[in-house]
Design a protein around this motif. Structure first.
Motif, PDB file in Angstrom:
ATOM      1  N   GLY A   1       0.822  -1.202   0.000  1.00  0.00           N
ATOM      2  CA  GLY A   1       0.000   0.000   0.000  1.00  0.00           C
ATOM      3  C   GLY A   1       0.858   1.254   0.000  1.00  0.00           C
ATOM      4  O   GLY A   1       2.084   1.170  -0.140  1.00  0.00           O
ATOM      5  N   PRO A   2       0.240   2.416   0.168  1.00  0.00           N
ATOM      6  CA  PRO A   2       0.992   3.661   0.015  1.00  0.00           C
ATOM      7  C   PRO A   2       1.848   4.040   1.225  1.00  0.00           C
ATOM      8  O   PRO A   2       2.794   4.805   1.100  1.00  0.00           O
ATOM      9  CB  PRO A   2      -0.103   4.705  -0.213  1.00  0.00           C
ATOM     10  N   ASP A   3       1.511   3.542   2.416  1.00  0.00           N
ATOM     11  CA  ASP A   3       2.204   4.011   3.633  1.00  0.00           C
ATOM     12  C   ASP A   3       2.876   2.867   4.371  1.00  0.00           C
ATOM     13  O   ASP A   3       2.189   2.035   4.954  1.00  0.00           O
ATOM     14  CB  ASP A   3       1.197   4.654   4.598  1.00  0.00           C
ATOM     15  N   THR A   4       4.170   2.826   4.345  1.00  0.00           N
ATOM     16  CA  THR A   4       4.872   1.795   5.126  1.00  0.00           C
ATOM     17  C   THR A   4       5.961   2.435   5.963  1.00  0.00           C
ATOM     18  O   THR A   4       6.359   3.570   5.721  1.00  0.00           O
ATOM     19  CB  THR A   4       5.548   0.744   4.216  1.00  0.00           C
TER      20      THR A   4
END
Lengths: 343, 636
Positions: A336-339
């Motif tokens: 996903g976009p946020d790690t």
């Protein structure tokens, strides 16, 4: 290396579509005639046994798949159109047929029937309408006429009957035809026309149940009355009937059907309506499918045949459009976009 | 993304206030459904996740989309617990309660500890607001809030002043007050405002740049206001959690996790995923998310009803896809007959039930675990189905993957029981390496040379001797046309059969096939010693609170262990022996004792049942009390 054509396959005959299972309908049942006509139509079309799937619900008619040498799925009451939708969407290359009855399609499965038609899924639906519940031994069905005496209506049925063709027109069906179990050649032709249609094709088949509703259709299908009591709808043809072919139908200014006789009262050939299966409005088809069976001839043939993209093709088109925009890797989908990192 | 130092967006002044270090904090945002509490909570969560804390969340919202504004039924809340260590639950009593109106205050104040921090939006404490919340006197004035550390902020006035120059209308400005409150909380807990700036741009930026700008401004203004207005004696810092295993993390909600598990399983099996679904709370988000995965070949079919949804999924499985259907309890009831068809025709199918409070419509947005017996037995005839339950939002990934594996390997429908708390709750998830996920082998039947030569006939119910799974011959396969259906079949040939002995044989085969899965799943393990005084046995989302309780009790030296079931049908092989290694087994469930009934029936042990059906998860404290009471009994 030279390419050699494979040896040409012997064409399939009607008997190649018969399975090895004993047919267990009552002797004299109208279903035999329908089975025979479908097998003849499939042979005429040289349908591929390996790519043809027949899905059915519950009821006498729904035993149909067991008797056909194709893929077959005998499902649960009323749900065949929904299950068949899954089959067709999963693999649009398959030729998917639904066999159902008036109870299966119009009572317990009414919802799925309507939604298959409005979606225009590439299913060919054969609706065996015998106007009775056969497998449960003789209760009235949603197409039984008012006043019908059955085990569950000892004082006569008070339900108003449903007209499957009207329902299909209302649902936006793109192909609607009607035939009769004993009209072998006509029925075979309707099956072939349904097979050629893109999207959902409905063929209503009047079918005699000789045990619980015998003679239900005799008043218009028997040899001595059929010419005067039925009328054939075919694209581009005048809607004429009668032993001498001199009777016809026309719609008056209020869209009410009228029976006219050519040569009588100044009626000419041009006064008889010419049938248009692709009429932009379903109103004329509805007018004819709503006619009283006693006051008017019973229409058979093709009520409607219009073009609209098939549901499964639209599904594929969206998948392909999405894929063309690019597919992310499974890893990036999982992340996903946020790690953030630990350690 | 690495966490950054706390930025001050526009100035470079050093913090004037002392900063206290904390190990963990629980914040509860509560307001009207229209106040954007879920958005506020999820933004705080996202920021906190990116800053490397461990966390767990519990959204609690009404079923009504917009109950009358300001009323008690319209209150929506979001609880977030974050920490510098490994945590297992969103906690119980908050340290901080943010109440946007009197209704929110009334619904939640009883859970705030006496010295807790209470942040109130004073703009909403006018007589009309108090009346809607059924307050006879103003709690700001009647002394009922003494003992709490009350911080009063007129969010409406401050937000309007902040946005005086913004071109958006007054209503839109007022809607930014939740972002002002978020800014205050960001200051209080030394959070980075940047991730929210980016998120707001992403949400509104392209189409509504003025709205994006206003929301961003409100966050910053709240942050500054908290700094300069001396609202708090100190601010707080919670360091990164360092005891988590190394890896790449993301924040994930249970419904998201299920979707990813399904897609991963599809990729690893090489089969397309087909979802047939009908919208139902709290499962609809699965339909929404999978609908966005078309580029991965995922087909989603929003059917006309629950029955059509499962029927279409069965049709897709019959044609060689992975058929999946998603629902909640009422939908599972409607699907029962079709699941029976999939059992009878032995086709793979994954049925996901995101459980909610029942019966009937019940409380659609509240959690419960009361569909277990429905999943086990809610079908006509002897109709065994494997049942799995994820134990946390992140575990839902592995459970969905496992459900697909079992469905394909054993040619059977599998029911996966998630619940509302898992579905909407979130926690950090260590993202697996996609390449290291195991392949799921699939075998479609093909015509044998004997069948091609006509000396043998295809047998659709011929079975794999190890798994008892039947042949999966998909339509389109050359020479294998055959008929299946819901009528009892003769084994091997698949012909219709009413033979009495065959029916009994087939009933047992279907049962053995499912029971045999026990040899293919991990054994049960214990948190703590494998023997002792009390084993706390849970399934599904009770894992979090049970873990919290067991660890707490073990710290006190008590002989208590925990065990968490992901596989409920069949149970892990060693479960009976494991339970017998403890003097008592306690089974906490969010139902009236359904797992306890299964355990007692199968193992003939006197397991104690502890139940809660309030639409809320267990709290660690109530579990501890119960275990302590059992330990007292054992001393007698």
């Amino acid at each position: 290396m030279t390419q050699t054509d494979p040896a040409p396959m012997a064409p399939l005959s009607k008997k190649d579509y018969k399975s090895d299972q004993d047919v267990r309908w009552c002797p004299g049942c109208g279903d035999y005639g329908i089975l025979n006509a479908v097998q003849a139509a499939f042979a005429a079309l040289q349908k591929d046994l390996d790519r043809t799937v027949i899905v059915s619900g519950i009821g006498c008619s729904s035993r149909f798949p067991y008797y056909m040498e194709t893929y077959g799925f005998h499902t649960i009451h009323g749900r065949a159109p929904a299950l068949a939708t899954g089959v067709k969407v999963a693999n649009p290359d398959l030729d998917v047929w639904v066999v159902t009855g008036d109870g299966d399609a119009l009572s317990i499965g009414g919802n799925h029937f309507v939604h298959a038609l409005r979606r225009n899924v590439g299913l060919k639906i054969l609706l065996f309408n015998n106007r009775i519940y056969g497998l449960t031994k003789g209760q009235y069905s949603p197409t039984s006429e008012q006043g019908k005496l059955t085990k569950s209506t000892p004082m006569g049925s008070i339900d108003y009957p449903l007209r499957p063709v009207n329902l299909a027109l209302g649902a936006g069906a793109t192909f609607i035809a009607r035939s009769i179990d004993t009209y072998g050649n006509h029925l075979e032709e309707m099956v072939r026309l349904a097979a050629a249609h893109e999207g959902t094709a409905l063929v209503e088949i009047y079918q005699n149940c000789n045990i619980f509703n015998d003679h239900a259709f005799d008043h218009f299908r028997e040899k001595d009355v059929r010419d005067d009591r039925t009328v054939e709808l075919a694209h581009g043809k005048p809607v004429r009937f009668g032993k001498d072919g001199n009777k016809g139908l026309r719609l008056n200014a209020e869209l009410q059907p009228e029976v006219v006789t050519v040569g009588v009262d100044g009626v000419t050939e041009s006064d008889v309506m010419v049938w248009d299966v692709a009429d932009p409005s379903p109103a004329r088809a509805m007018a004819l499918s709503s006619m009283s069976e006693t006051a008017f001839p019973v229409p058979i043939g093709v009520f409607r045949d219009v073009a609209r993209p098939a549901f499964e093709d639209a599904v594929r088109a969206q998948l392909n459009a999405a894929k063309e925009k690019g597919t992310s890797s499974l890893q990036s989908l999982l992340e996903g976009p946020d790690t953030w990192r630990v350690g | 993304m690495e966490s950054t130092s706390v930025p001050d967006p526009n100035t470079t002044t050093e913090r004037q206030h002392p900063v206290q270090e904390l190990d963990e904090v629980i914040i509860r945002f509560a307001g009207d459904s229209g106040d954007g509490m879920q958005l506020t909570g999820s933004q705080f969560t996202r920021t906190t996740a990116l800053m490397g804390n461990d966390l767990a969340t519990f959204p609690d919202f009404p079923a009504e989309i917009r109950a009358p504004a300001g009323t008690l039924p319209g209150v929506s809340a979001f609880q977030l617990r974050f920490s510098n260590f490994d945590i297992h639950t969103p906690g119980h009593r908050p340290d901080v309660l943010v109440a946007m109106n009197p209704a929110a205050l009334k619904m939640h104040i009883h859970e705030l500890p006496r010295d807790g921090l209470l942040i109130l939006n004073t703009a909403k404490f006018k007589p009309a607001d108090l009346k809607k919340a059924k307050y006879d006197t103003n709690p700001l004035e009647d002394g009922s809030l003494s003992g709490y550390r009350v911080v009063e902020i007129d969010l409406e006035k401050l937000t309007r002043e902040t946005l005086a120059d913004s071109p958006i209308d007054q209503r839109a400005k007022d809607r930014c007050k939740n972002m002002f409150a978020l800014g205050v909380l960001y200051w209080l807990y030394n959070r980075d405002v940047e991730p929210t700036m980016v998120a707001l741009d992403k949400t509104f930026g392209q189409k509504k740049p003025d709205i994006a700008e206003a929301n961003k401004k409100a966050v910053r203004a709240g942050y500054h206001y908290a700094d300069i207005a001396d609202l708090f004696q100190s601010s707080y810092r919670v360091a990164k959690a360092t005891d988590l295993p190394a890896g790449t993390y993301r924040n994930i909600m249970g419904n998201q996790s299920l979707c990813l598990g399904l897609v991963a399983a599809a990729k690893k099996s090489g089969l397309p995923l087909f979802l047939g679904s009908y919208p139902i709370t709290p499962a609809s988000d699965i339909l929404h998310q999978l609908s966005g995965y078309k580029s991965h070949g995922v087909v989603t079919f929003q059917a006309e009803d629950e029955i059509a949804a499962v029927a279409a999924a069965i049709g897709a499985s019959y044609a060689g896809n992975i058929g999946v259907t998603t629902t909640s309890g009422p939908g599972l009831a409607l699907k029962s007959e079709a699941i029976g068809l999939a059992v009878m025709t032995e086709l793979p199918l994954v049925v996901i039930d995101v459980q909610r409070s029942g019966p009937s419509t019940g409380m659609p947005t509240k959690t419960e675990q009361a569909d277990l017996l429905q999943a086990m037995f809610g079908r006509n005839g002897e109709c065994p189905v494997p049942v799995l339950a994820p134990t946390s939002p992140s575990d839902a990934f592995d459970t969905a993957f496992e459900a697909v594996r079992l469905a394909l390997r054993y040619m059977t429908p599998v029911i996966l029981l998630s619940d509302g708390a898992i579905a909407n709750g979130s926690e950090p998830w260590r993202v697996p390496d996609a390449d290291s996920l195991p392949a799921i082998p699939v075998h479609f039947a093909e015509q044998t040379p004997e069948e091609a030569a006509g000396t043998a006939k295809f047998k659709p119910y011929r079975r794999d001797p190890d798994t008892l799974a039947r042949n999966w011959a998909i339509p389109g396969t050359k020479g294998l046309h055959h008929r299946i259906g819901g009528i009892e079949k003769e084994d091997v040939t698949g012909n219709i059969s009413y033979d009495p002995r065959n029916h009994e044989h087939m009933t047992k085969v279907r049962e053995q096939k499912v029971a045999g899965i026990a040899d293919d799943i991990p054994e049960a393990w214990t948190l703590g010693d494998p023997s002792g005084d009390v084993l706390v046995l849970g399934w599904g989302s009770t894992r979090g609170p049970i873990t919290g309780a067991v660890l707490k009790l073990r710290k006190q030296g008590l002989k208590v262990s925990g065990c968490f079931l992901r596989h409920i049908n069949p149970f892990p092989r060693n479960l009976g022996d494991l339970m017998k290694s403890f003097r008592r087994v306690l089974i906490p469930e969010m139902n009236r004792g359904q797992l306890a009934m299964l355990i007692r029936a199968k193992y003939l042990i006197d397991a104690a049942s502890f139940t809660k059906v309030q639409g809320l998860p267990f709290y660690t404290d109530e579990l501890c009390e119960r275990v302590e009471a059992i330990l007292e009994e054992l001393k007698r």
